[in-house]
Scaffold this motif. Structure first.
Motif, mmCIF file in Angstrom:
data_model
loop_
_atom_site.group_PDB
_atom_site.id
_atom_site.type_symbol
_atom_site.label_atom_id
_atom_site.label_comp_id
_atom_site.label_asym_id
_atom_site.label_seq_id
_atom_site.Cartn_x
_atom_site.Cartn_y
_atom_site.Cartn_z
ATOM 1 N N GLU A 71 67.635 85.378 30.681
ATOM 2 C CA GLU A 71 67.924 86.663 31.312
ATOM 3 C C GLU A 71 69.362 86.720 31.830
ATOM 4 O O GLU A 71 70.028 87.749 31.721
ATOM 5 C CB GLU A 71 66.934 86.913 32.451
ATOM 6 C CG GLU A 71 65.515 87.176 31.962
ATOM 7 C CD GLU A 71 64.517 87.315 33.095
ATOM 8 O OE1 GLU A 71 64.864 86.962 34.242
ATOM 9 O OE2 GLU A 71 63.384 87.772 32.828
ATOM 10 N N GLU A 72 69.855 85.603 32.378
ATOM 11 C CA GLU A 72 71.236 85.573 32.848
ATOM 12 C C GLU A 72 72.209 85.711 31.682
ATOM 13 O O GLU A 72 73.220 86.431 31.781
ATOM 14 C CB GLU A 72 71.499 84.276 33.612
ATOM 15 C CG GLU A 72 70.805 84.218 34.970
ATOM 16 C CD GLU A 72 71.037 82.909 35.697
ATOM 17 O OE1 GLU A 72 71.654 82.006 35.079
ATOM 18 O OE2 GLU A 72 70.607 82.786 36.854
ATOM 19 N N ASN A 73 71.909 85.018 30.583
ATOM 20 C CA ASN A 73 72.775 85.133 29.404
ATOM 21 C C ASN A 73 72.763 86.554 28.857
ATOM 22 O O ASN A 73 73.798 87.074 28.434
ATOM 23 C CB ASN A 73 72.323 84.149 28.321
ATOM 24 C CG ASN A 73 72.602 82.710 28.694
ATOM 25 O OD1 ASN A 73 73.465 82.439 29.531
ATOM 26 N ND2 ASN A 73 71.872 81.785 28.087
ATOM 27 N N LEU A 74 71.582 87.169 28.869
ATOM 28 C CA LEU A 74 71.463 88.535 28.381
ATOM 29 C C LEU A 74 72.248 89.495 29.279
ATOM 30 O O LEU A 74 72.979 90.361 28.801
ATOM 31 C CB LEU A 74 70.001 88.948 28.318
ATOM 32 C CG LEU A 74 69.700 90.362 27.822
ATOM 33 C CD1 LEU A 74 70.247 90.576 26.431
ATOM 34 C CD2 LEU A 74 68.200 90.633 27.852
ATOM 35 N N GLU B 54 79.685 93.609 27.109
ATOM 36 C CA GLU B 54 79.719 94.748 26.191
ATOM 37 C C GLU B 54 80.170 96.019 26.904
ATOM 38 O O GLU B 54 80.906 96.835 26.332
ATOM 39 C CB GLU B 54 78.343 94.950 25.552
ATOM 40 C CG GLU B 54 78.193 96.232 24.730
ATOM 41 C CD GLU B 54 79.181 96.357 23.575
ATOM 42 O OE1 GLU B 54 79.379 97.485 23.091
ATOM 43 O OE2 GLU B 54 79.762 95.325 23.149
ATOM 44 N N LEU B 55 79.747 96.211 28.160
ATOM 45 C CA LEU B 55 80.185 97.394 28.902
ATOM 46 C C LEU B 55 81.698 97.427 29.030
ATOM 47 O O LEU B 55 82.326 98.474 28.848
ATOM 48 C CB LEU B 55 79.539 97.409 30.295
ATOM 49 C CG LEU B 55 78.021 97.584 30.353
ATOM 50 C CD1 LEU B 55 77.540 97.565 31.806
ATOM 51 C CD2 LEU B 55 77.581 98.870 29.667
ATOM 52 N N TRP B 56 82.299 96.288 29.330
ATOM 53 C CA TRP B 56 83.751 96.232 29.470
ATOM 54 C C TRP B 56 84.437 96.257 28.102
ATOM 55 O O TRP B 56 85.443 96.957 27.916
ATOM 56 C CB TRP B 56 84.158 94.978 30.248
ATOM 57 C CG TRP B 56 83.847 95.091 31.700
ATOM 58 C CD1 TRP B 56 82.647 94.848 32.306
ATOM 59 C CD2 TRP B 56 84.731 95.519 32.742
ATOM 60 N NE1 TRP B 56 82.732 95.083 33.655
ATOM 61 C CE2 TRP B 56 83.987 95.492 33.954
ATOM 62 C CE3 TRP B 56 86.058 95.912 32.773
ATOM 63 C CZ2 TRP B 56 84.551 95.836 35.184
ATOM 64 C CZ3 TRP B 56 86.628 96.255 33.999
ATOM 65 C CH2 TRP B 56 85.878 96.223 35.184
ATOM 66 N N ASN C 52 75.655 95.339 19.462
ATOM 67 C CA ASN C 52 76.686 94.301 19.542
ATOM 68 C C ASN C 52 76.216 93.065 20.294
ATOM 69 O O ASN C 52 76.939 92.067 20.366
ATOM 70 C CB ASN C 52 77.934 94.848 20.233
ATOM 71 C CG ASN C 52 78.685 95.835 19.363
ATOM 72 O OD1 ASN C 52 78.519 95.861 18.147
ATOM 73 N ND2 ASN C 52 79.506 96.662 19.981
ATOM 74 N N ILE C 53 75.048 93.131 20.870
ATOM 75 C CA ILE C 53 74.551 92.028 21.691
ATOM 76 C C ILE C 53 73.492 91.265 20.917
ATOM 77 O O ILE C 53 72.395 91.759 20.679
ATOM 78 C CB ILE C 53 73.983 92.555 23.018
ATOM 79 C CG1 ILE C 53 75.091 93.303 23.778
ATOM 80 C CG2 ILE C 53 73.431 91.421 23.864
ATOM 81 C CD1 ILE C 53 74.606 94.009 25.014
ATOM 82 N N ALA C 54 73.821 90.067 20.531
ATOM 83 C CA ALA C 54 72.919 89.284 19.678
ATOM 84 C C ALA C 54 71.586 89.033 20.355
ATOM 85 O O ALA C 54 70.534 89.020 19.706
ATOM 86 C CB ALA C 54 73.589 87.956 19.316
ATOM 87 N N GLU C 55 71.596 88.862 21.686
ATOM 88 C CA GLU C 55 70.359 88.540 22.389
ATOM 89 C C GLU C 55 69.319 89.639 22.248
ATOM 90 O O GLU C 55 68.116 89.365 22.276
ATOM 91 C CB GLU C 55 70.639 88.299 23.870
ATOM 92 C CG GLU C 55 71.310 86.967 24.171
ATOM 93 C CD GLU C 55 72.826 87.067 24.015
ATOM 94 O OE1 GLU C 55 73.521 86.116 24.384
ATOM 95 O OE2 GLU C 55 73.302 88.104 23.518
ATOM 96 N N LEU C 56 69.751 90.896 22.116
ATOM 97 C CA LEU C 56 68.793 91.982 22.015
ATOM 98 C C LEU C 56 68.040 91.967 20.688
ATOM 99 O O LEU C 56 66.983 92.564 20.564
ATOM 100 C CB LEU C 56 69.507 93.328 22.186
ATOM 101 C CG LEU C 56 70.019 93.629 23.592
ATOM 102 C CD1 LEU C 56 70.690 94.984 23.623
ATOM 103 C CD2 LEU C 56 68.881 93.590 24.588
#
Length: 285
Positions: free
Chosen positions: A143-146, A153-155, A113-117
C-alpha cells in the motif's frame, strides 16, 4: 450520449482516470482519497448539461451530491517566465473541455502509468508472504508503494503536460521548482476537481515563445496560440477575477465592463479562473 460525443468528435477516446472522493488534513499533510473513473464517465456526468439533475438525484438517493458524478481529477499549472509573464494557451476547438478558451497547461494523471494498479489485488500473491504477520507487513509495504507511485504520477503528470503542451525542456520542470497550490472545483461542471500547481521558469517569455513556435512538442495540436501576459496585465486580470467571483472593486486602469467586452475574462476557461483565484496572493505581489 458518449457515442454521440464521439461521433461529433472522433478524436475523443476513453481511458481510466482518477476520481477524487474527498480530502482531509493529517498533521502537516493533505490526504487525497482517490478511486477510479474514466474519461467517458466524465463526459456523460460532470460535462453533461444535466449535471445539476444528477447532483439532486445523488442527494435524494444517497445524501451525496457527487454519487452520480465522475469527479475525475484533473491537473493544471500556472507558469511564470523569468521576466514574470504568465503563460496561457488557446485551446483547440476539437478538445473536449473549454474549446477555444484561454487556459493554463493541464490534463489528467493517468492510472495506467502506475504498474501497481495493473497487478493482482491478491496481497498474498503480490507480496509472496507465508504467514499472517508477514502478510500484514507485505500488505502495508504494498500500500505504501502504491501510494508513493500515485503521488509520483500526480506530480509527473503536470510536468509532462507542461512539457508536451508547450515544448519546454524537462530541465525547466523539475519537482523542486513546482509547488502545489490547492484543489480547484469547477462549479460549471458539477464541482469537477483539479489539482492546481505553480512554477517559476528560468526561461524568458521570448524563449518560451520560441520553444512553442517550433511546434515539435507531443501535444502541439491541443492549442492554437500562446500568450505571455506581462505582469501589469496579470495583476489587472487577477484583481478583476477576484472582483467578479469573490466580491470587491475592479481595478481603475480600465473599467471592468470594458475589459469583459474585450473578452479578457470571458475568454478564460473555468479551470484557469479557479487557478488564478487560488494563486492570487502569488500573482499580486
Amino acid at each position: 450520449m458518449w457515442e454521440e460525443k464521439c461521433a461529433k468528435n472522433p478524436r475523443l477516446h476513453n481511458k481510466s482516470k482518477f476520481r477524487l472522493a474527498g480530502s482531509r488534513k493529517s498533521d502537516d499533510k493533505i490526504v487525497l482519497m482517490l478511486g477510479l473513473a474514466s474519461y467517458k464517465e466524465l463526459c456523460v456526468t460532470n460535462l453533461n448539461e444535466s449535471f445539476q439533475n444528477l447532483m439532486k438525484e445523488g442527494i435524494k438517493n444517497h445524501n451525496d451530491k457527487y454519487s452520480y458524478l465522475s469527479q475525475t481529477l484533473g491537473v493544471g499549472i500556472l507558469l511564470l517566465s523569468s521576466d514574470s509573464h504568465l503563460l496561457l494557451l488557446r485551446r483547440s476547438m476539437w478538445t473536449g473541455e473549454a474549446a477555444g478558451k484561454w487556459d493554463r497547461p493541464g490534463g489528467h494523471p493517468e492510472p495506467s502509468n502506475i504498474a501497481e494498479l495493473a497487478r493482482s489485488a491478491d496481497i498474498e500473491t503480490a507480496c509472496d508472504v507465508p504467514n499472517k504477520r508477514s502478510m500484514d507487513t507485505g500488505k502495508q509495504d504494498f500500500e505504501e508503494n502504491l501510494n508513493d507511485a500515485i503521488l509520483r504520477e500526480l506530480w509527473d503528470s503536470i510536468i509532462n503536460e507542461a512539457r508536451d503542451e508547450v515544448g519546454l525542456p524537462p530541465s525547466e520542470l523539475q519537482v523542486p521548482q513546482v509547488s502545489l497550490l490547492g484543489v480547484s472545483h469547477n462549479v460549471d461542471a458539477g464541482d469537477r476537481p483539479s489539482l492546481e500547481f505553480f512554477a517559476r521558469l528560468r526561461m524568458s517569455s521570448a524563449e518560451i515563445r520560441t520553444a512553442y513556435a517550433r511546434g515539435k512538442h507531443a501535444e502541439a495540436d491541443e492549442s492554437t496560440a500562446i500568450q505571455l501576459m506581462p505582469p501589469h496585465e496579470v495583476q489587472i486580470l487577477v484583481q478583476d477575477v477576484k472582483s467578479l467571483f469573490c466580491g470587491g472593486s475592479a481595478t481603475d486602469e480600465f473599467s471592468l465592463q470594458e475589459r469583459r467586452a474585450g473578452n479578457l475574462i470571458m475568454s478564460c476557461s473555468p479551470a484557469l479562473i479557479g487557478a488564478l483565484l487560488i494563486a492570487s496572493d502569488l500573482l499580486l505581489v
